[in-house]
Design a protein around this motif. Structure first.
Motif, PDB file in Angstrom:
ATOM      1  N   UNK A   1      59.255  47.942  44.669  1.00 55.22           N
ATOM      2  CA  UNK A   1      57.941  47.335  44.519  1.00 55.22           C
ATOM      3  C   UNK A   1      57.730  46.991  43.044  1.00 55.22           C
ATOM      4  N   UNK A   2      57.266  45.783  42.767  1.00 50.53           N
ATOM      5  CA  UNK A   2      57.045  45.401  41.373  1.00 50.53           C
ATOM      6  C   UNK A   2      55.707  45.937  40.887  1.00 50.53           C
ATOM      7  N   UNK A   3      55.620  46.079  39.592  1.00 49.02           N
ATOM      8  CA  UNK A   3      54.379  46.522  38.980  1.00 49.02           C
ATOM      9  C   UNK A   3      53.314  45.444  39.152  1.00 49.02           C
ATOM     10  N   UNK A   4      52.079  45.890  39.181  1.00 44.40           N
ATOM     11  CA  UNK A   4      50.954  44.989  39.415  1.00 44.40           C
ATOM     12  C   UNK A   4      50.053  44.915  38.190  1.00 44.40           C
ATOM     13  N   UNK A   5      49.568  43.716  37.914  1.00 43.68           N
ATOM     14  CA  UNK A   5      48.511  43.508  36.928  1.00 43.68           C
ATOM     15  C   UNK A   5      47.262  43.149  37.719  1.00 43.68           C
ATOM     16  N   UNK A   6      46.195  43.892  37.497  1.00 41.17           N
ATOM     17  CA  UNK A   6      44.915  43.645  38.150  1.00 41.17           C
ATOM     18  C   UNK A   6      44.110  42.702  37.267  1.00 41.17           C
ATOM     19  N   UNK A   7      43.704  41.571  37.834  1.00 38.66           N
ATOM     20  CA  UNK A   7      42.887  40.606  37.091  1.00 38.66           C
ATOM     21  C   UNK A   7      41.533  40.535  37.771  1.00 38.66           C
ATOM     22  N   UNK A   8      40.506  40.971  37.047  1.00 36.41           N
ATOM     23  CA  UNK A   8      39.154  41.036  37.595  1.00 36.41           C
ATOM     24  C   UNK A   8      38.248  40.025  36.919  1.00 36.41           C
ATOM     25  N   UNK A   9      37.393  39.433  37.734  1.00 33.46           N
ATOM     26  CA  UNK A   9      36.456  38.408  37.281  1.00 33.46           C
ATOM     27  C   UNK A   9      35.054  38.761  37.735  1.00 33.46           C
ATOM     28  N   UNK A  10      34.104  38.626  36.827  1.00 32.14           N
ATOM     29  CA  UNK A  10      32.727  38.998  37.104  1.00 32.14           C
ATOM     30  C   UNK A  10      31.874  37.877  37.662  1.00 32.14           C
ATOM     31  N   UNK A  11      30.562  38.041  37.537  1.00 31.61           N
ATOM     32  CA  UNK A  11      29.604  37.174  38.217  1.00 31.61           C
ATOM     33  C   UNK A  11      29.686  35.706  37.807  1.00 31.61           C
ATOM     34  N   UNK A  12      29.474  34.881  38.802  1.00 29.16           N
ATOM     35  CA  UNK A  12      29.378  33.425  38.692  1.00 29.16           C
ATOM     36  C   UNK A  12      30.704  32.716  38.450  1.00 29.16           C
ATOM     37  N   UNK A  13      31.774  33.465  38.238  1.00 27.08           N
ATOM     38  CA  UNK A  13      33.058  32.811  38.023  1.00 27.08           C
ATOM     39  C   UNK A  13      33.592  32.175  39.299  1.00 27.08           C
ATOM     40  N   UNK A  14      33.070  32.578  40.439  1.00 29.41           N
ATOM     41  CA  UNK A  14      33.406  31.917  41.703  1.00 29.41           C
ATOM     42  C   UNK A  14      32.920  30.471  41.728  1.00 29.41           C
ATOM     43  N   UNK A  15      32.036  30.107  40.821  1.00 27.37           N
ATOM     44  CA  UNK A  15      31.485  28.744  40.761  1.00 27.37           C
ATOM     45  C   UNK A  15      32.220  27.839  39.779  1.00 27.37           C
ATOM     46  N   UNK A  16      33.300  28.333  39.193  1.00 27.74           N
ATOM     47  CA  UNK A  16      34.046  27.502  38.233  1.00 27.74           C
ATOM     48  C   UNK A  16      34.472  26.192  38.880  1.00 27.74           C
ATOM     49  N   UNK A  17      34.458  25.156  38.078  1.00 19.94           N
ATOM     50  CA  UNK A  17      34.815  23.823  38.557  1.00 19.94           C
ATOM     51  C   UNK A  17      33.584  22.992  38.842  1.00 19.94           C
ATOM     52  N   UNK A  18      32.498  23.670  39.191  1.00 19.84           N
ATOM     53  CA  UNK A  18      31.241  22.944  39.437  1.00 19.84           C
ATOM     54  C   UNK A  18      30.086  23.496  38.616  1.00 19.84           C
ATOM     55  N   UNK A  19      30.227  24.684  38.075  1.00 22.01           N
ATOM     56  CA  UNK A  19      29.184  25.280  37.230  1.00 22.01           C
ATOM     57  C   UNK A  19      29.393  24.850  35.784  1.00 22.01           C
ATOM     58  N   UNK A  20      28.449  24.135  35.238  1.00 21.18           N
ATOM     59  CA  UNK A  20      28.481  23.706  33.843  1.00 21.18           C
ATOM     60  C   UNK A  20      29.877  23.249  33.398  1.00 21.18           C
ATOM     61  N   UNK A  21      30.400  22.204  34.016  1.00 18.87           N
ATOM     62  CA  UNK A  21      31.763  21.771  33.678  1.00 18.87           C
ATOM     63  C   UNK A  21      31.932  21.363  32.213  1.00 18.87           C
ATOM     64  N   UNK A  22      30.867  20.940  31.558  1.00 22.51           N
ATOM     65  CA  UNK A  22      30.982  20.599  30.141  1.00 22.51           C
ATOM     66  C   UNK A  22      31.310  21.840  29.304  1.00 22.51           C
ATOM     67  N   UNK A  23      30.889  22.994  29.768  1.00 25.93           N
ATOM     68  CA  UNK A  23      31.144  24.250  29.065  1.00 25.93           C
ATOM     69  C   UNK A  23      32.396  24.949  29.576  1.00 25.93           C
ATOM     70  N   UNK A  24      32.561  25.003  30.898  1.00 24.76           N
ATOM     71  CA  UNK A  24      33.634  25.784  31.515  1.00 24.76           C
ATOM     72  C   UNK A  24      34.788  24.944  32.049  1.00 24.76           C
ATOM     73  N   UNK A  25      34.654  23.630  32.077  1.00 26.71           N
ATOM     74  CA  UNK A  25      35.712  22.762  32.561  1.00 26.71           C
ATOM     75  C   UNK A  25      35.665  22.566  34.061  1.00 26.71           C
ATOM     76  N   UNK A  26      36.638  21.843  34.571  1.00 27.81           N
ATOM     77  CA  UNK A  26      36.708  21.516  36.001  1.00 27.81           C
ATOM     78  C   UNK A  26      37.684  22.412  36.767  1.00 27.81           C
ATOM     79  N   UNK A  27      38.412  23.238  36.045  1.00 32.46           N
ATOM     80  CA  UNK A  27      39.352  24.149  36.678  1.00 32.46           C
ATOM     81  C   UNK A  27      38.591  25.176  37.517  1.00 32.46           C
ATOM     82  N   UNK A  28      39.080  25.434  38.721  1.00 35.40           N
ATOM     83  CA  UNK A  28      38.440  26.417  39.593  1.00 35.40           C
ATOM     84  C   UNK A  28      39.064  27.792  39.384  1.00 35.40           C
ATOM     85  N   UNK A  29      38.401  28.806  39.892  1.00 36.88           N
ATOM     86  CA  UNK A  29      38.963  30.149  39.821  1.00 36.88           C
ATOM     87  C   UNK A  29      40.260  30.220  40.623  1.00 36.88           C
ATOM     88  N   UNK A  30      40.332  29.470  41.707  1.00 40.36           N
ATOM     89  CA  UNK A  30      41.571  29.420  42.502  1.00 40.36           C
ATOM     90  C   UNK A  30      42.713  28.805  41.696  1.00 40.36           C
TER      91      UNK A  30
END
Length: 156
Positions: A1-30
């Motif tokens: 089994x390979x080692x795991x890196x846990x990557x955690x994201x907090x509130x509102x990051x699920x809205x990336x790509x459509x939330x304030x794209x001028x500030x956060x860009x068009x890239x989605x969390x996916x």
């Protein structure tokens, strides 16, 4: 089994790509998750990528880390500036942590200049968008490698 890196994201990051794209860009969390998984594969790590709007859920995920989790990359979003529970949980598990922010928090409102996470993080990457996560993975690989060498050295 390979080692795991846990990557955690907090509130509102699920809205990336459509939330304030001028500030956060068009890239989605996916999109970011896919880039992390691809980079993780080249580094030999499994990536456990999660997002929650709930502080308690993030704390529970941190507390539930197990022996194959080697490090945590965290974008706590707004909780960076408000939560004492999240850094307490990070201290409790004792894993290396890298703090990531999509935007340059120091070029934004003054309340964003303070982080409760930074004192428990090995490093902070801010202002590089989704690329910051990939850079954090590279840095985490080095931290994990250094720790493995230190603990396997019979003279330490």
């Amino acid at each position: 089994m390979s080692a795991t890196i846990l990557i955690l994201n907090g509130p509102n990051l699920n809205l990336l790509g459509r939330r304030e794209p001028a500030l956060y860009g068009r890239e989605t969390l996916e999109d970011i998750a896919a880039a992390c998984r691809a980079r993780g594969e080249t580094l030999g790590f499994a990536i456990d990528f999660r997002q929650s709007n709930l502080e308690g859920e993030l704390v529970e995920w941190i507390q539930a880390t197990h022996t194959d989790v080697r490090g945590i990359i965290l974008n706590a979003a707004a909780y960076t500036h408000t939560s004492v529970a999240i850094p307490d949980a990070l201290r409790a598990v004792g894993l290396p942590v890298i703090e990531v922010h999509l935007s340059n928090v120091f070029a934004r409102e003054p309340f964003r200049h303070h982080s409760y996470v930074s004192p428990v993080a090995a490093g902070v990457i801010a202002g590089l968008g989704g690329q910051g996560y990939v850079l954090a993975l590279d840095a985490m690989a080095r931290l994990v490698e250094t720790e493995a060498a230190r603990t396997s050295d019979p003279q330490t």
